[in-house]
Design a protein around this motif. Structure first.
Motif, PDB file in Angstrom:
ATOM      1  N   ARG A  77       0.836  -1.209   0.000  1.00 19.39           N
ATOM      2  CA  ARG A  77       0.000   0.000   0.000  1.00 19.39           C
ATOM      3  C   ARG A  77       0.870   1.258   0.000  1.00 19.39           C
ATOM      4  O   ARG A  77       0.637   2.184  -0.762  1.00 19.39           O
ATOM      5  CB  ARG A  77      -0.926   0.008   1.215  1.00 19.39           C
ATOM      6  N   ARG A  78       1.876   1.286   0.864  1.00 18.21           N
ATOM      7  CA  ARG A  78       2.728   2.475   0.962  1.00 18.21           C
ATOM      8  C   ARG A  78       3.604   2.642  -0.280  1.00 18.21           C
ATOM      9  O   ARG A  78       3.822   3.745  -0.747  1.00 18.21           O
ATOM     10  CB  ARG A  78       3.618   2.395   2.208  1.00 18.21           C
ATOM     11  N   PHE A  79       4.118   1.521  -0.813  1.00 17.56           N
ATOM     12  CA  PHE A  79       4.994   1.585  -1.990  1.00 17.56           C
ATOM     13  C   PHE A  79       4.239   2.121  -3.201  1.00 17.56           C
ATOM     14  O   PHE A  79       4.790   2.861  -4.009  1.00 17.56           O
ATOM     15  CB  PHE A  79       5.584   0.206  -2.302  1.00 17.56           C
ATOM     16  N   THR A  80       2.983   1.746  -3.333  1.00 16.73           N
ATOM     17  CA  THR A  80       2.218   2.149  -4.519  1.00 16.73           C
ATOM     18  C   THR A  80       1.373   3.404  -4.287  1.00 16.73           C
ATOM     19  O   THR A  80       0.657   3.832  -5.190  1.00 16.73           O
ATOM     20  CB  THR A  80       1.310   0.999  -4.993  1.00 16.73           C
ATOM     21  N   ALA A  81       1.478   4.014  -3.108  1.00 18.83           N
ATOM     22  CA  ALA A  81       0.716   5.244  -2.827  1.00 18.83           C
ATOM     23  C   ALA A  81       1.137   6.354  -3.786  1.00 18.83           C
ATOM     24  O   ALA A  81       2.327   6.621  -3.957  1.00 18.83           O
ATOM     25  CB  ALA A  81       0.948   5.687  -1.382  1.00 18.83           C
ATOM     26  N   GLY A  82       0.166   6.959  -4.427  1.00 21.06           N
ATOM     27  CA  GLY A  82       0.453   8.089  -5.318  1.00 21.06           C
ATOM     28  C   GLY A  82       1.017   7.710  -6.671  1.00 21.06           C
ATOM     29  O   GLY A  82       1.419   8.584  -7.438  1.00 21.06           O
ATOM     30  N   VAL A  83       1.054   6.424  -6.984  1.00 18.13           N
ATOM     31  CA  VAL A  83       1.606   5.979  -8.270  1.00 18.13           C
ATOM     32  C   VAL A  83       0.731   6.478  -9.414  1.00 18.13           C
ATOM     33  O   VAL A  83      -0.494   6.412  -9.351  1.00 18.13           O
ATOM     34  CB  VAL A  83       1.709   4.437  -8.291  1.00 18.13           C
ATOM     35  N   LYS A  84       1.375   6.983 -10.452  1.00 13.29           N
ATOM     36  CA  LYS A  84       0.658   7.479 -11.632  1.00 13.29           C
ATOM     37  C   LYS A  84       1.298   6.918 -12.901  1.00 13.29           C
ATOM     38  O   LYS A  84       2.519   6.859 -13.007  1.00 13.29           O
ATOM     39  CB  LYS A  84       0.727   9.008 -11.723  1.00 13.29           C
ATOM     40  N   VAL A  85       0.468   6.531 -13.854  1.00 15.74           N
ATOM     41  CA  VAL A  85       0.955   6.185 -15.184  1.00 15.74           C
ATOM     42  C   VAL A  85       1.044   7.497 -15.951  1.00 15.74           C
ATOM     43  O   VAL A  85       0.082   8.276 -15.974  1.00 15.74           O
ATOM     44  CB  VAL A  85       0.009   5.194 -15.901  1.00 15.74           C
ATOM     45  N   VAL A  86       2.208   7.770 -16.536  1.00 11.28           N
ATOM     46  CA  VAL A  86       2.433   9.037 -17.236  1.00 11.28           C
ATOM     47  C   VAL A  86       3.070   8.769 -18.595  1.00 11.28           C
ATOM     48  O   VAL A  86       3.637   7.705 -18.839  1.00 11.28           O
ATOM     49  CB  VAL A  86       3.331   9.997 -16.411  1.00 11.28           C
ATOM     50  N   ASP A  87       2.957   9.748 -19.452  1.00 13.43           N
ATOM     51  CA  ASP A  87       3.574   9.691 -20.774  1.00 13.43           C
ATOM     52  C   ASP A  87       4.436  10.918 -20.981  1.00 13.43           C
ATOM     53  O   ASP A  87       4.219  11.963 -20.364  1.00 13.43           O
ATOM     54  CB  ASP A  87       2.499   9.654 -21.868  1.00 13.43           C
ATOM     55  N   ILE A  88       5.377  10.783 -21.871  1.00 18.12           N
ATOM     56  CA  ILE A  88       6.148  11.928 -22.342  1.00 18.12           C
ATOM     57  C   ILE A  88       5.520  12.305 -23.673  1.00 18.12           C
ATOM     58  O   ILE A  88       5.415  11.470 -24.571  1.00 18.12           O
ATOM     59  CB  ILE A  88       7.636  11.582 -22.476  1.00 18.12           C
ATOM     60  N   ASP A  89       5.047  13.540 -23.790  1.00 19.50           N
ATOM     61  CA  ASP A  89       4.315  13.925 -25.000  1.00 19.50           C
ATOM     62  C   ASP A  89       5.248  14.094 -26.200  1.00 19.50           C
ATOM     63  O   ASP A  89       6.470  13.959 -26.088  1.00 19.50           O
ATOM     64  CB  ASP A  89       3.442  15.166 -24.746  1.00 19.50           C
TER      65      ASP A  89
END
Length: 157
Positions: A77-89
């Protein structure tokens, strides 16, 4: 595993986007199509940018943890807190979500720092403070961490 090399600086634009420096973008080119995961660092007030392939390897390790062990579940739970999938445009920009900007203290000047197979993203002032060595002797740390490793035939380490 792809090794990423270098430390690069850039500025945050008014919309919170970071322009990935060209030499770093070139190293990440193979990962651009698959995307990235951006997360809080466990040990530092910075962000970690994982190419998706590296993130999937990390998740495969974490997925082996028994979730019926409370410590394991708390860690996940703590390790994945705030995880976001992002791209470089297409213009080479990375949009950092507001909650991660707040966590990392990113304001104006940013440092991208290679960390073997991922990239750390730091507020420049915090980065400079972290590497200044005020709270540790790097020579002692290097000896403690790497001093007993000698698995190559070249005699160096």
């Amino acid at each position: 595993m792809n090794t990423i090399v270098g430390t690069y600086e850039c500025k945050v634009d008014a919309k919170g986007r970071l322009m990935i420096p060209a030499p770093l973008k070139k190293q990440l080119a193979a990962s651009l199509q698959d995307g990235f995961v951006l997360k809080r660092s466990v040990f530092q007030q910075c962000l970690e940018l994982y190419p998706m392939e590296e993130w999937n390897l990390m998740m495969a390790k974490i997925n082996k943890l028994n979730r019926f062990v409370k410590k394991n579940n708390d860690f996940i739970r703590r390790f994945t807190a705030g995880v976001k999938v992002v791209d470089i445009d297409a213009l080479g920009r990375l949009l950092v979500p507001k909650d991660l900007v707040t966590f990392s203290g990113i304001s104006k000047d940013v440092v991208f720092s290679s960390a073997v197979n991922i990239v750390e993203i730091w507020d420049k002032d915090l980065y400079e403070k972290s590497i200044s060595g005020e709270d540790m002797d790097f020579a002692d740390l290097a000896e403690e961490v790497m001093g007993n490793i000698n698995d190559d035939d070249n005699g160096i380490s």
